[in-house]
Design an enzyme around this catalytic site. Structure first.
Site, PDB file in Angstrom:
ATOM      1  N   HIS A 366       0.802  -1.236   0.000  1.00 31.43           N
ATOM      2  CA  HIS A 366       0.000   0.000   0.000  1.00 31.43           C
ATOM      3  C   HIS A 366       0.824   1.271   0.000  1.00 31.43           C
ATOM      4  O   HIS A 366       0.255   2.358   0.163  1.00 31.43           O
ATOM      5  CB  HIS A 366      -0.923   0.044   1.208  1.00 31.43           C
ATOM      6  CG  HIS A 366      -2.001  -0.985   1.196  1.00 31.43           C
ATOM      7  ND1 HIS A 366      -3.230  -0.774   0.614  1.00 31.43           N
ATOM      8  CD2 HIS A 366      -2.024  -2.250   1.682  1.00 31.43           C
ATOM      9  CE1 HIS A 366      -3.972  -1.854   0.767  1.00 31.43           C
ATOM     10  NE2 HIS A 366      -3.262  -2.773   1.408  1.00 31.43           N
ATOM     11  N   LYS A 557      -8.130  14.257   4.491  1.00 29.52           N
ATOM     12  CA  LYS A 557      -7.332  13.026   4.473  1.00 29.52           C
ATOM     13  C   LYS A 557      -6.290  13.154   5.576  1.00 29.52           C
ATOM     14  O   LYS A 557      -6.184  14.218   6.188  1.00 29.52           O
ATOM     15  CB  LYS A 557      -6.634  12.842   3.122  1.00 29.52           C
ATOM     16  CG  LYS A 557      -5.922  14.111   2.606  1.00 29.52           C
ATOM     17  CD  LYS A 557      -5.311  13.915   1.234  1.00 29.52           C
ATOM     18  CE  LYS A 557      -6.298  14.030   0.114  1.00 29.52           C
ATOM     19  NZ  LYS A 557      -6.425  12.829  -0.678  1.00 29.52           N
ATOM     20  N   ARG A 558      -5.517  12.098   5.827  1.00 31.10           N
ATOM     21  CA  ARG A 558      -4.435  12.220   6.786  1.00 31.10           C
ATOM     22  C   ARG A 558      -3.514  13.363   6.368  1.00 31.10           C
ATOM     23  O   ARG A 558      -3.341  13.623   5.168  1.00 31.10           O
ATOM     24  CB  ARG A 558      -3.634  10.910   6.861  1.00 31.10           C
ATOM     25  CG  ARG A 558      -4.323   9.832   7.656  1.00 31.10           C
ATOM     26  CD  ARG A 558      -4.571  10.265   9.077  1.00 31.10           C
ATOM     27  NE  ARG A 558      -3.328  10.254   9.826  1.00 31.10           N
ATOM     28  CZ  ARG A 558      -3.054   9.409  10.820  1.00 31.10           C
ATOM     29  NH1 ARG A 558      -3.932   8.511  11.190  1.00 31.10           N
ATOM     30  NH2 ARG A 558      -1.904   9.469  11.465  1.00 31.10           N
ATOM     31  N   LYS A 563       1.021  14.451   0.650  1.00 28.24           N
ATOM     32  CA  LYS A 563      -0.364  14.719   0.208  1.00 28.24           C
ATOM     33  C   LYS A 563      -0.557  16.214  -0.088  1.00 28.24           C
ATOM     34  O   LYS A 563      -1.566  16.614  -0.654  1.00 28.24           O
ATOM     35  CB  LYS A 563      -1.365  14.252   1.267  1.00 28.24           C
ATOM     36  CG  LYS A 563      -1.347  12.729   1.468  1.00 28.24           C
ATOM     37  CD  LYS A 563      -2.358  12.300   2.513  1.00 28.24           C
ATOM     38  CE  LYS A 563      -2.249  10.827   2.892  1.00 28.24           C
ATOM     39  NZ  LYS A 563      -2.969   9.923   1.970  1.00 28.24           N
ATOM     40  N   THR A 665      -8.455   6.642  -1.972  1.00 27.50           N
ATOM     41  CA  THR A 665      -9.817   6.121  -2.094  1.00 27.50           C
ATOM     42  C   THR A 665     -10.818   7.243  -1.821  1.00 27.50           C
ATOM     43  O   THR A 665     -11.953   7.189  -2.302  1.00 27.50           O
ATOM     44  CB  THR A 665     -10.061   4.949  -1.118  1.00 27.50           C
ATOM     45  OG1 THR A 665      -9.510   5.308   0.157  1.00 27.50           O
ATOM     46  CG2 THR A 665      -9.410   3.684  -1.598  1.00 27.50           C
ATOM     47  N   LYS A 669     -14.570   8.444  -3.580  1.00 25.75           N
ATOM     48  CA  LYS A 669     -15.809   8.772  -2.855  1.00 25.75           C
ATOM     49  C   LYS A 669     -16.357  10.116  -3.322  1.00 25.75           C
ATOM     50  O   LYS A 669     -17.569  10.276  -3.528  1.00 25.75           O
ATOM     51  CB  LYS A 669     -15.538   8.792  -1.340  1.00 25.75           C
ATOM     52  CG  LYS A 669     -15.177   7.419  -0.798  1.00 25.75           C
ATOM     53  CD  LYS A 669     -14.537   7.460   0.584  1.00 25.75           C
ATOM     54  CE  LYS A 669     -13.890   6.102   0.877  1.00 25.75           C
ATOM     55  NZ  LYS A 669     -13.006   6.124   2.046  1.00 25.75           N
TER      56      LYS A 669
HETATM   57  C1  OAK Z   1      -0.578   2.663   6.078  1.00 25.39           C
HETATM   58  C2  OAK Z   1       0.430   2.080   6.800  1.00 25.39           C
HETATM   59  C3  OAK Z   1       1.480   1.456   6.157  1.00 25.39           C
HETATM   60  C4  OAK Z   1       1.483   1.388   4.787  1.00 25.39           C
HETATM   61  C5  OAK Z   1       0.473   1.978   4.058  1.00 25.39           C
HETATM   62  C6  OAK Z   1      -0.557   2.618   4.707  1.00 25.39           C
HETATM   63  C7  OAK Z   1      -1.665   3.241   3.971  1.00 25.39           C
HETATM   64  O1  OAK Z   1      -2.679   3.607   4.544  1.00 25.39           O
HETATM   65  N1  OAK Z   1      -1.569   3.347   2.664  1.00 25.39           N
HETATM   66  C8  OAK Z   1      -2.667   3.852   1.886  1.00 25.39           C
HETATM   67  O2  OAK Z   1      -3.432   2.742   1.442  1.00 25.39           O
HETATM   68  C9  OAK Z   1      -4.585   3.130   0.729  1.00 25.39           C
HETATM   69  C10 OAK Z   1      -5.358   1.872   0.410  1.00 25.39           C
HETATM   70  O3  OAK Z   1      -4.665   1.100  -0.505  1.00 25.39           O
HETATM   71  C11 OAK Z   1      -4.206   3.907  -0.511  1.00 25.39           C
HETATM   72  O4  OAK Z   1      -5.362   4.340  -1.150  1.00 25.39           O
HETATM   73  C12 OAK Z   1      -3.340   5.108  -0.139  1.00 25.39           C
HETATM   74  O5  OAK Z   1      -2.860   5.733  -1.305  1.00 25.39           O
HETATM   75  C13 OAK Z   1      -2.168   4.652   0.703  1.00 25.39           C
HETATM   76  O6  OAK Z   1      -1.427   5.762   1.157  1.00 25.39           O
END
Ligand code: OAK
Length: 817
Positions: A366, A557-558, A563, A665, A669
């Site tokens: 991710h 978002k976070r 970002k 995501t 939305k």
């Molecule tokens: C959180 C902790 C460790 C590694 C990745 C994440 C994370 O939240 N990544 C996010 O995952 C989402 C779902 O796939 C993506 O849409 C976001 O772009 C990504 O930052």
């Protein structure tokens, strides 16, 4: 025979009790017998609990049917292992999926209770940070909606994501006690408990067997929550583990007067599942986090293996009956845990166990942020998990033997493939372990998957060229359209009929309505009404008045530098400056909303929150600006807040540095709810553009390749700032304390960073972003054009349903469809 005789029903309808009356008495009955209160004494939380308990009865029946049917069919099950499930509230979701919303609202109304009000007091189950956790929750809903037998496995954190309070614009983190009133959705399964050990030593036994004697152990106890699919077709289980001491109290110590010592074990065990690490896309790093990861992975693997052996007898068929998906690397130690159980307990030869393991696991990545790639100091890993360390070494030996046979894989590549990072302090690389232990490794958007092949996993990809595949993320249209935007859902139903509720791809039937002026008007009226509702909330909660006819421009978002909330804030400052300098021009009124949480230790992210608040304070109080520009940072962003804000958005800000947002995501939305996106060619924005069409999205800025080139070519923010008067003016204003008169140098360091280390290419993208914002204004002022584009966004976003995503996982990775 007369007509009226034909039409008369065989039994007189007056004799039947209306469904809502029967339901109302069932709810009161639950209130009395379960909660122990009568209708007069009941408080809103009691009504909430009574409603959930009543609804649960039906859910339980469907749940048991689902489980039995899967068992009877000998079906293969999907297991989704995730350290995070960002579920949000469940009542509205369950009611809506069971199609009981109207009926329950009516029944409660007869009791003088407003369903909307009690839905509002349900706490968010915030067992996640952001995108990865919310994706897991959407996936659970889609798995049930697609009638796939599946379990989610995670941790039942007592304190989930912190509550964000703003003190004079500074983020404060407060514990969120979502279990304070109990949790009517969960079922404690005391019989499903497992021993999870830590530390100790490994000894050799006869016939090459090994024995691990952990120094410490806790018990993992299951808490199950039903996950209701669309139309209640299927109910799956989310199984969250709670840690408990085997020996809750040491009586001898207690009797000797050492009360604290007597409860030590219990406290130590409970600490394991007490808090969610509030980090997003950055690893937590501490020993407690590795303990959490092993604790939930071990309990889940033991449970999966136990179920398989109980139902199917032969452990060798595990991969035929179980597909385990690793949600990022947090559960990657499960690879070593399954190997341990297969070799040490089921006594399978190492190579046989390895084939079963790889056939069972899939791994989803991710993030490509290098700082987010999890690795553990080898001494820590070895001390906590000595048997797993041996297994990791054994896997590594096999992996590197295979690699060394492949042409073109040299010493450098071998070092990159190794499960152990030997550069500096030795570390165990969790992403390499997950990759090696899985038959499928997927990214979450097309660009992200291509970048995985070219960057972090380039060498592993050369070794296993068929393993990496793409599964572009999706969102559940039930929560993110039907439930959060009933006005739009009703309008869509009137225009294209109800079929889109069963298959989001059918939303394309809306395309011709984009050219229908009267439909555009009705569509605009729904959006405006959602904006009025949000404005009322913001007025009541923040005291700020918003103009519902302004563009609602939203970035939620976070908070993370990649970002680029800072880009949004600087452009806001530039716009403010322009409006003040040219009051004679015809400005398009805007409302800029920001919301999001920062990791508690992330200094710059917290400073960005303060800056947004400082900028808002000054602009909102400037009489020269009036209603032309309003800025707000909405506190405590969470799933429920997103459900409130997104339906009211006109413009969706998706402005990450290209190549850095794996997918996003939130972008999906917003577009599904008729907002137009202003965004970079990053993550799933690219696929959104392909679906909604170039004329219906505002794309700007560098591409991922251009970002990489610029970084390699000695890019300097300083040169760009010197060449952009608007940017220079905004940056100087912030740096010199215009927005922080109480502490003029507060943002000096943050702004200096743009001159000297603009890693996120904010300066490089600024002019293109500002120009795109003026294109937004122009389009907004052509209401027909805006309306057409907004409708075409809704019409073309069906592909981003998580049903499509889960369908792809099911067919291409899990083999269950
Ligand atoms: C959180 C902790 C460790 C590694 C990745 C994440 C994370 O939240 N990544 C996010 O995952 C989402 C779902 O796939 C993506 O849409 C976001 O772009 C990504 O930052």
């Amino acid at each position: 025979m007369t007509d009226s005789q034909i039409a008369a029903p065989p039994t007189a309808p007056a004799a039947t009790v209306p469904a809502s009356t029967a339901l109302a008495s069932a709810i009161v009955d639950t209130l009395v017998h379960r909660i122990g209160k009568d209708a007069q004494a009941a408080r809103p939380h009691d009504w909430l609990a009574a409603t959930i308990f009543t609804l649960r009865n039906e859910i339980i029946e469907r749940w048991m049917e689902s489980t039995k049917a899967a068992h009877a069919a000998g079906a293969k099950r999907v297991y989704y292992l995730s350290l995070e499930f960002l579920i949000g509230r469940l009542l509205r979701d369950a009611l809506s999926n069971l199609r009981h919303d109207d009926e329950v609202a009516e029944a409660l109304a007869t009791l003088g209770v407003d369903l909307a009000q009690i839905e509002e007091i349900e706490p968010d189950a915030a067992l996640g940070n952001g995108g990865l956790g919310r994706l897991a929750a959407c996936f659970m809903e889609s798995l049930a909606s697609l009638d796939l037998p599946a379990y989610g496995y995670g941790i039942r954190y007592v304190n989930g994501m912190f509550r964000q309070r703003l003190d004079d614009g500074w983020q404060m983190e407060l514990p969120e006690n979502w279990l304070a009133h109990g949790n009517p959705w969960e079922f404690e399964r005391r019989e499903s408990a497992y021993f999870v050990g830590f530390g100790g030593e490994v000894t050799s036994a006869a016939e090459g067997r090994v024995h691990w004697s952990p120094a410490e152990a806790v018990e993992a106890v299951a808490f199950d929550t039903p996950m209701v699919g669309w139309r209640g077709k299927r109910v799956n289980t989310l199984r969250l583990w709670n840690a408990r001491a085997f020996d809750p109290i040491k009586l001898d110590q207690f009797n000797a007067g050492d009360f604290k010592g007597a409860l030590d074990g219990q406290l130590r065990a409970e600490t394991l599942t007490r808090v969610l690490y509030p980090n997003d896309s950055t690893p937590a790093g501490q020993e407690l986090r590795l303990r959490q990861e092993y604790f939930f992975s071990s309990a889940s693997i033991q449970d999966i293996v136990r179920r398989h052996v109980q139902y199917f007898g032969d452990i060798r068929t595990l991969a035929d009956k179980a597909a385990i998906q690793l949600n990022d690397t947090h559960p990657a130690v499960a690879v070593a845990e399954l190997m341990r159980i297969l070799t040490d307990f089921h006594e399978l030869p190492f190579d046989v166990a390895w084939d079963i393991t790889r056939a069972t696991f899939g791994y989803t990545n991710h993030t490509l942020l290098p700082e987010a790639l999890e690795s553990w100091p080898l001494p820590l890993f070895e001390r906590l998990l000595p048997r797993h360390m041996q297994i990791v070494y054994a896997i590594n030996a096999k992996l590197l033997r295979e690699a060394s046979k492949v042409e073109g894989i040299d010493g450098r590549a071998i070092a990159a493939i190794s499960l152990i990072d030997e550069g500096g302090e030795r570390r165990v690389r969790m992403a390499n372990l997950a990759f090696a232990g899985s038959h499928s490794v997927n990214g979450v958007a097309a660009l992200h998957t291509e970048l995985m092949k070219k960057t972090v996993f380039a060498d592993l990809h050369r070794l296993y060229p068929d393993r990496i595949n793409n599964k572009t993320n999706g969102i559940t249209p039930r929560r993110w359209l039907q439930q959060c935007n009933p006005g739009l859902t009703a309008l869509l139903g009137e225009a294209i009929g109800p079929d889109f509720q069963d298959d989001a791809a059918k939303l394309t039937a809306l395309v011709p309505f984009a050219d229908d002026a009267s439909f555009r008007e009705r569509f605009a009226a729904v959006k405006r009404s959602n904006k009025v509702t949000l404005s009322t909330y913001i007025k009541e909660s923040m005291g700020l008045t918003l103009d519902p006819d302004a563009i609602f421009d939203i970035q939620i978002k976070r908070i993370h530098e990649y970002k680029r909330q800072l880009l949004g804030i600087i452009e806001t400052v530039a716009l403010y400056d322009q409006i003040r300098s040219h009051p004679e021009r015809r400005w398009t009124p805007r409302v800029k909303l920001f919301a999001g949480k920062a990791a508690s230790s992330y200094h710059n992210a917290k400073l960005i929150i303060k800056l947004a608040n400082d900028v808002a304070k000054r602009i909102n109080a400037d009489p020269a600006i009036g209603d032309l520009l309003k800025v707000a940072f909405v506190p405590n962003y969470n799933v429920s807040m997103a459900e409130r804000i997104i339906p009211a958005a006109d413009l969706s800000e998706q402005i990450s540095t290209a190549g850095m947002e794996a997918s996003g995501t939130g972008n999906m939305k917003f577009a599904l709810n008729g907002a137009l996106t202003i965004g970079t060619l990053d993550g799933a924005n690219i696929e959104i553009k392909d679906h909604v069409g170039d004329d219906n999205i505002f794309i700007f800025g560098l591409t991922a390749d251009e970002v990489a080139e610029k970084r390699a070519g000695g890019y300097r923010g300083r040169d760009v700032i010197a060449g952009s008067a608007e940017l220079a003016q905004a940056v100087n204003a912030i740096a010199s304390g215009v927005f922080s008169p109480d502490d003029p140098s507060r943002y000096k360091g943050l702004m200096d960073g743009l001159y000297d280390h603009d890693w996120f290419m904010l300066a490089a993208d600024f002019d293109a972003y500002a120009a795109a914002q003026r294109d937004v204004d122009a389009k907004w002022n052509d209401a027909d054009s805006w309306g057409r584009s907004a409708i075409l966004n809704v019409a073309n976003m069906g592909w981003f349903s998580s049903d499509r995503t889960i369908g792809e996982y099911a067919k291409q990775i899990w083999g269950v469809m």
